[in-house]
Design an enzyme around this catalytic site. Structure first.
Site, short mmCIF file in Angstrom:
data_model
loop_
_atom_site.label_atom_id
_atom_site.label_comp_id
_atom_site.label_asym_id
_atom_site.label_seq_id
_atom_site.Cartn_x
_atom_site.Cartn_y
_atom_site.Cartn_z
N HIS A 310 0.84 -1.18 0.00
CA HIS A 310 0.00 0.00 0.00
C HIS A 310 0.88 1.24 0.00
O HIS A 310 1.95 1.23 0.62
CB HIS A 310 -0.91 0.01 1.24
CG HIS A 310 -2.05 0.96 1.11
ND1 HIS A 310 -1.93 2.30 1.40
CD2 HIS A 310 -3.32 0.76 0.67
CE1 HIS A 310 -3.09 2.88 1.16
NE2 HIS A 310 -3.95 1.98 0.71
N ASP A 367 -7.93 -5.40 -0.12
CA ASP A 367 -8.43 -6.25 -1.20
C ASP A 367 -8.08 -7.72 -1.02
O ASP A 367 -8.58 -8.57 -1.76
CB ASP A 367 -7.85 -5.77 -2.54
CG ASP A 367 -8.40 -4.42 -2.93
OD1 ASP A 367 -9.60 -4.21 -2.70
OD2 ASP A 367 -7.64 -3.58 -3.44
N1 ACO Z 1 4.22 -7.53 -4.85
C1 ACO Z 1 5.58 -7.49 -5.03
N2 ACO Z 1 6.32 -6.38 -4.83
C2 ACO Z 1 5.69 -5.27 -4.44
C3 ACO Z 1 4.30 -5.25 -4.22
C4 ACO Z 1 3.56 -6.43 -4.43
N3 ACO Z 1 2.23 -6.45 -4.25
N4 ACO Z 1 3.93 -4.00 -3.84
C5 ACO Z 1 5.05 -3.28 -3.83
N5 ACO Z 1 6.12 -4.04 -4.17
C6 ACO Z 1 7.54 -3.64 -4.20
C7 ACO Z 1 7.83 -2.74 -5.41
O1 ACO Z 1 8.23 -3.51 -6.52
C8 ACO Z 1 8.95 -1.88 -4.87
O2 ACO Z 1 10.12 -2.65 -4.84
P1 ACO Z 1 11.56 -1.91 -5.05
O3 ACO Z 1 11.69 -0.95 -3.91
O4 ACO Z 1 12.55 -3.03 -5.02
O5 ACO Z 1 11.48 -1.23 -6.38
C9 ACO Z 1 8.54 -1.66 -3.40
O6 ACO Z 1 7.76 -2.81 -3.05
C10 ACO Z 1 7.72 -0.39 -3.17
O7 ACO Z 1 6.58 -0.47 -4.00
P2 ACO Z 1 6.04 0.71 -4.89
O8 ACO Z 1 5.42 0.12 -6.11
O9 ACO Z 1 7.08 1.76 -5.07
O10 ACO Z 1 4.93 1.27 -3.93
P3 ACO Z 1 3.74 2.21 -4.33
O11 ACO Z 1 3.35 2.93 -3.11
O12 ACO Z 1 4.07 3.03 -5.54
O13 ACO Z 1 2.57 1.20 -4.80
C11 ACO Z 1 0.78 -0.33 -4.65
C12 ACO Z 1 1.57 0.77 -3.94
C13 ACO Z 1 0.34 0.17 -6.05
C14 ACO Z 1 -0.47 -0.64 -3.86
C15 ACO Z 1 1.66 -1.59 -4.79
O14 ACO Z 1 2.00 -2.08 -3.50
C16 ACO Z 1 0.99 -2.69 -5.60
O15 ACO Z 1 1.08 -2.68 -6.82
N6 ACO Z 1 0.28 -3.67 -4.92
C17 ACO Z 1 -0.46 -4.70 -5.63
C18 ACO Z 1 -1.78 -4.16 -6.16
C19 ACO Z 1 -2.78 -3.90 -5.03
O16 ACO Z 1 -2.99 -4.72 -4.15
N7 ACO Z 1 -3.42 -2.72 -5.10
C20 ACO Z 1 -4.47 -2.34 -4.13
C21 ACO Z 1 -3.98 -1.28 -3.19
S1 ACO Z 1 -5.20 -0.84 -2.03
C22 ACO Z 1 -6.30 0.07 -2.92
O17 ACO Z 1 -5.97 0.80 -3.82
C23 ACO Z 1 -7.64 -0.05 -2.56
#
Ligand code: ACO
Length: 433
Positions: A310, A367
């Site tokens: 998140h 979710d």
């Molecule tokens: N699986 C694997 N790796 C992940 C995940 C995941 N679900 N989420 C984040 N990471 C990793 C990223 O690759 C990144 O790694 P790095 O630092 O080595 O590059 C690090 O964790 C930070 O993640 P970001 O993508 O920079 O975080 P951001 O805040 O931009 O994204 C998000 C948040 C979009 C929710 C992300 O965690 C994600 O894509 N999760 C999966 C989709 C999801 O569940 N979305 C629902 C969110 S809740 C909502 O909107 C209601």
């Protein structure tokens, strides 16, 4: 509520010159540097891809502390609201700033009943979508359409806002259920005044002329809880979209329609659908958890663990904790045994003990378990994000209204740093090799 300037300033040194920037602090201690005069004073803008550090507004609706896993609407803890309120009470709270007393609640419910039907002409629209149309696209189109049927906002977007909000809250539920019925090729079931908000939705979804649906209190209570947990979440992608579109003076219906489209994305509300697809894939792959964990960790693979991570929560999402418990409870009441629940539990356990996820503070979000509840109560996967939209509606309306009445409101218009070609000479078509 006004914003508090702290009296403290931040100093910014550029090319040897020091600029002072005012700071402000929210009621719960959020700190911000006010850069509204930055460009004018320094010639610089800020650059913040994905707005990780950028506040777009001050707001008195929802407080969220991502480090301690706190979520409050209008000062009330999400745990209390989810346990003790109905969704309609929480919607009232978000729209009117206070929890309703019994008289106010009765009046609000009456408005919702009054607006539950769709204009009959609108119902024909459903016939023109192909049977495989995504319910989120139908929802967005039909909500946008409401602005043609109910143009009461006219030139003043805030005129009759209470009525418009109630109309939208009531009709979005009917639209959602009708889009499902159309996709199933079943006759539409109209709303009934004797049923509650959630009871009515369930009945419109699942009742049919040959097999009447029995509205079960436990299912109603679980649905109330789910919608409450989704009701607002401050400046997320869809809410920011609603505010941005609304900042141009666009009417409430169309602003909300834009928010629905933003919510659809798999990185946002669409993740609840993706979670089930992921759990099913693991199931069909002989529960090969490690394969999927490794895929999620592989930077050359676009796959992510849906329902994990998140932008703001760097600990457990408090909504996820409540949903997980609600999931256990309703499955027991309904005597449902879902293999995907066991897979979800095991996947969570593995991820929470894996260094990759631990190091990045990746926890299950709202979710991760919501889809398993929806499955248990009969909601098909392609309706999951529609359910999210139903829950989020009061938050979107509250945020749109707060933005609209803000005397300091400006059209949302970010800047950029241009990195394209410098000026070059025009070449006539015939001279271009
Ligand atoms: N699986 C694997 N790796 C992940 C995940 C995941 N679900 N989420 C984040 N990471 C990793 C990223 O690759 C990144 O790694 P790095 O630092 O080595 O590059 C690090 O964790 C930070 O993640 P970001 O993508 O920079 O975080 P951001 O805040 O931009 O994204 C998000 C948040 C979009 C929710 C992300 O965690 C994600 O894509 N999760 C999966 C989709 C999801 O569940 N979305 C629902 C969110 S809740 C909502 O909107 C209601």
């Amino acid at each position: 509520m006004t914003q508090n300037t702290t009296g403290r300033v931040a100093e910014l040194k550029i090319d040897g010159k020091v600029y002072t920037l005012p700071t402000l602090e929210g009621t719960e201690g959020d700190k911000a540097i006010d850069i509204s005069n930055l460009l004018q004073e320094t010639g610089y803008i800020t650059l913040d891809s994905g707005y990780k550090n950028t506040g777009s507004c001050t707001s008195s609706i929802t407080y969220l502390d991502g480090n301690d896993g706190i979520l409050r609407y209008k000062g009330y803890d999400i745990e209390d609201l989810a346990e003790k309120c109905t969704f309609v009470e929480v919607a009232y709270l978000l729209l009117h700033d206070e929890l309703p007393n019994p008289r106010e609640l009765a009046q609000f419910k009456q408005l919702l009943e009054q607006f539950a039907l769709l204009h009959e002409d609108m119902i024909h629209f459903f016939d023109h979508f192909p049977p495989y149309a995504a319910p989120m696209s139908i929802l967005s189109v039909m909500v946008n359409c409401l602005s043609s049927y109910y143009p009461e906002m006219g030139d003043d977007p805030l005129a009759n806002i209470d009525i418009t909000a109630a109309r939208l809250l009531s009709k979005i539920r009917t639209i959602a259920a009708f889009s499902y019925k159309k996709s199933m090729g079943q006759p539409l079931i109209y709303p009934r005044h004797d049923l509650s908000y959630c009871g009515n939705f369930l009945n419109m979804m699942f009742d049919n002329p040959v097999r009447p649906y029995l509205v079960q209190p436990a299912v109603v209570s679980t649905l109330n809880k789910l919608l409450i947990l989704h009701a607002d979440h401050e400046q997320n992608c869809s809410t920011s979209t609603v505010r941005l579109v609304g900042s141009a003076g666009v009417n409430l219906y169309s602003s909300i329609s834009a928010g629905i489209n933003a919510l659809w994305g798999p990185l946002h509300g669409g993740a609840n659908e993706m979670v089930i697809q992921m759990l099913e894939a693991i199931h069909n792959d002989g529960n090969d958890f490690i394969k999927y964990i490794n895929k999620a960790k592989d930077k050359s693979d676009p796959f992510k663990l849906s329902g994990f991570g998140h932008r703001v929560y760097k600990t457990f999402d408090p909504r996820g904790t409540i949903i997980k418990q609600a999931c256990d409870e309703i499955l027991e009441v309904l005597h449902v045994s879902d293999p995907l629940l066991d897979i979800a539990r095991e996947l969570e356990e593995i991820a929470l003990n894996d260094e990759y996820f631990v190091k990045r503070n990746l926890y299950p979000n709202i979710d991760f378990y919501s889809g398993i509840i929806y499955r248990a109560i009969g909601i098909p996967t392609n309706m999951f994000t529609v359910m999210f939209a139903l829950g989020r509606l009061p938050g979107w309306v509250a945020q749109w209204t707060e933005m609209s009445v803000d005397p300091s409101r400006k059209i949302g218009r970010p800047r950029q740093v241009y990195i394209g070609e410098k000026q070059r000479n025009f070449v006539a078509l015939d001279d271009r090799g």
